[in-house]
Motif scaffolding. Structure first.
Motif, PDB file in Angstrom:
ATOM      1  N   ILE A   1       0.842  -1.203   0.000  1.00 17.79           N
ATOM      2  CA  ILE A   1       0.000   0.000   0.000  1.00 17.79           C
ATOM      3  C   ILE A   1       0.878   1.254   0.000  1.00 17.79           C
ATOM      4  CG2 ILE A   1      -1.609   1.353   1.402  1.00 17.79           C
ATOM      5  CD1 ILE A   1      -2.998  -1.279   2.139  1.00 17.79           C
TER       6      ILE A   1
ATOM      7  N   GLU B   1       0.776   4.059  -2.760  1.00 15.30           N
ATOM      8  CA  GLU B   1       0.476   5.440  -2.368  1.00 15.30           C
ATOM      9  C   GLU B   1       1.495   6.420  -2.936  1.00 15.30           C
ATOM     10  OE1 GLU B   1      -0.022   5.501   1.891  1.00 15.30           O
ATOM     11  OE2 GLU B   1      -2.174   5.160   1.686  1.00 15.30           O
TER      12      GLU B   1
ATOM     13  N   ARG C   1      -6.842   8.413  -0.984  1.00  9.08           N
ATOM     14  CA  ARG C   1      -5.745   8.405   0.000  1.00  9.08           C
ATOM     15  C   ARG C   1      -5.980   9.448   1.078  1.00  9.08           C
ATOM     16  NH1 ARG C   1      -0.952  11.491   0.486  1.00  9.08           N
ATOM     17  NH2 ARG C   1       0.731  10.331   1.480  1.00  9.08           N
TER      18      ARG C   1
ATOM     19  N   TYR D   1      -5.614   0.486  -5.907  1.00 10.45           N
ATOM     20  CA  TYR D   1      -5.536   1.109  -4.581  1.00 10.45           C
ATOM     21  C   TYR D   1      -6.797   0.836  -3.771  1.00 10.45           C
ATOM     22  CZ  TYR D   1      -4.487   4.614  -1.042  1.00 10.45           C
ATOM     23  OH  TYR D   1      -4.235   5.255   0.144  1.00 10.45           O
TER      24      TYR D   1
END
Length: 165
Positions: free
Chosen positions: A9, A13, A72, A151
């Protein structure tokens, strides 16, 4: 497993932040190009046909470049009046359902973007005025949508694996 998931992750990101930055750069390019087009049209009286088409074609990749970044930053609008009254387990269920829906929509649009890119590439179609291949405008949007889907899937896995607090 959680360590590997968190590492993955984290890598995604970083890519998400870069994609949003590239989207911001495209917006700056559009801003300068549109300003030039307005000056040429009204200041010099000679409209530039390329400006309108180029900025219109650049709108598709820009529209999706920041999609994963918004996830995010948890920047999507939420109405939590009702869910704030629920316990942690019920809130987690709503969060999982919300993320599943976002993933489903992301996968649908990823498929549509990738399909459009492939069809534009196979047909060899080019823009009418610029004569640039259309797949070059579809591909960044398809990549951004695929990044969002990846994501969203990773965030969903982490959400499911995290206990409700």
């Amino acid at each position: 497993m959680d360590r590997k998931l968190d590492l993955l992750i984290g890598v995604v990101e970083r890519i998400v932040v870069w994609a949003a930055g590239i989207g911001g750069l495209i917006v700056l390019i559009q801003m300068v190009w549109i300003s030039y087009g307005v000056f040429v049209r009204y200041g010099l009286g000679k409209p530039d046909r390329m400006v309108t088409e180029a900025t219109a074609l650049l709108l598709f990749p820009v529209a999706f470049a920041g999609l994963a970044y918004a996830m995010r930053e948890d920047a999507y609008p939420k109405v939590t009046m009702l869910t704030d009254r629920f316990g942690p387990a019920a809130r987690k269920i709503f969060d999982v359902v919300n993320n599943v829906l976002m993933l489903g929509v992301g996968l649908f649009f990823s498929y549509a973007g990738i399909s459009a890119t492939i069809r534009a590439f196979n047909s060899g179609v080019a823009s009418e005025i610029l004569h640039w291949p259309r797949y070059l405008f579809w591909a960044p949007g398809a990549c951004a949508l695929s990044l969002f889907s990846l994501y969203a899937a990773l965030r969903l896995v982490r959400l499911i694996r995290t206990p409700a607090i």
